[in-house]
Design a protein around this motif. Structure first.
Motif, PDB file in Angstrom:
ATOM      1  N   GLU A 111      28.826 -33.951  -0.357  1.00 34.70           N
ATOM      2  CA  GLU A 111      29.622 -34.239   0.849  1.00 34.70           C
ATOM      3  C   GLU A 111      29.777 -33.007   1.727  1.00 34.70           C
ATOM      4  OE1 GLU A 111      30.966 -36.966   2.560  1.00 34.70           O
ATOM      5  OE2 GLU A 111      29.433 -37.773   1.233  1.00 34.70           O
ATOM      6  N   TRP A 115      28.481 -32.804   5.533  1.00 36.31           N
ATOM      7  CA  TRP A 115      29.378 -32.402   6.610  1.00 36.31           C
ATOM      8  C   TRP A 115      28.784 -31.226   7.386  1.00 36.31           C
ATOM      9  CZ3 TRP A 115      31.800 -27.942   7.991  1.00 36.31           C
ATOM     10  CH2 TRP A 115      32.751 -28.043   8.999  1.00 36.31           C
ATOM     11  N   GLU A 118      26.042 -32.250   9.722  1.00 36.73           N
ATOM     12  CA  GLU A 118      26.520 -32.991  10.881  1.00 36.73           C
ATOM     13  C   GLU A 118      27.371 -32.149  11.827  1.00 36.73           C
ATOM     14  OE1 GLU A 118      28.579 -36.493   9.582  1.00 36.73           O
ATOM     15  OE2 GLU A 118      26.842 -37.254   8.483  1.00 36.73           O
ATOM     16  N   HIS A 119      28.054 -31.133  11.319  1.00 32.88           N
ATOM     17  CA  HIS A 119      29.051 -30.457  12.133  1.00 32.88           C
ATOM     18  C   HIS A 119      28.847 -28.979  12.383  1.00 32.88           C
ATOM     19  CE1 HIS A 119      31.514 -34.071  12.181  1.00 32.88           C
ATOM     20  NE2 HIS A 119      31.258 -34.192  10.893  1.00 32.88           N
TER      21      HIS A 119
END
Length: 124
Positions: A111, A115, A118-119
């Motif tokens: 995870e 994350w 994506e960020h």
């Protein structure tokens, strides 16, 4: 968290010893300190792919120093996240592998990786 430490935390909350924010952040704080150590997340992520000898880990993580890699592996072994198995194949070698306890980090690391993809931009 063990049931005894959870019970202590709950008792402190009820008796006004801790506020809810402190109680909830303490386990998160411990794991962030662990994963925040230099190269810790990378070493654990690498071992998620399977057992490896020290030199294999060095090849997979080329920027890590021998000392830092050794320190992380010792620390993880002391925490019960990694096993050290001595293999005698003419010369003694040590193989490192995640324990069930260490492998339980897989969903969290997955995870965190998702994350970051994506960020975070690649240069952060």
């Amino acid at each position: 968290m063990s049931s005894s430490s959870a019970a202590r935390r709950d008792a402190e909350l009820e008796n006004g010893g801790l506020d809810a924010c402190e109680a909830l952040s303490e386990p998160l704080s411990r794991v962030m300190v662990l994963l925040g150590r230099r190269w810790a997340g990378v070493v654990l992520s690498t071992l998620l792919h399977g057992p490896a000898y020290f030199n294999e880990l060095k090849r997979r993580i080329p920027a890590i120093s021998d000392r830092v890699l050794n320190d992380r592996l010792i620390e993880f072994a002391e925490l019960g996240l990694v096993t050290r198995t001595i293999v005698d194949q003419g010369r003694v070698r040590v193989q490192y592998a995640l324990t069930d306890h260490g492998a339980a980090l897989r969903p969290a690391i997955t995870e965190l990786t998702r994350w970051a993809e994506e960020h975070l931009s690649p240069d952060e």
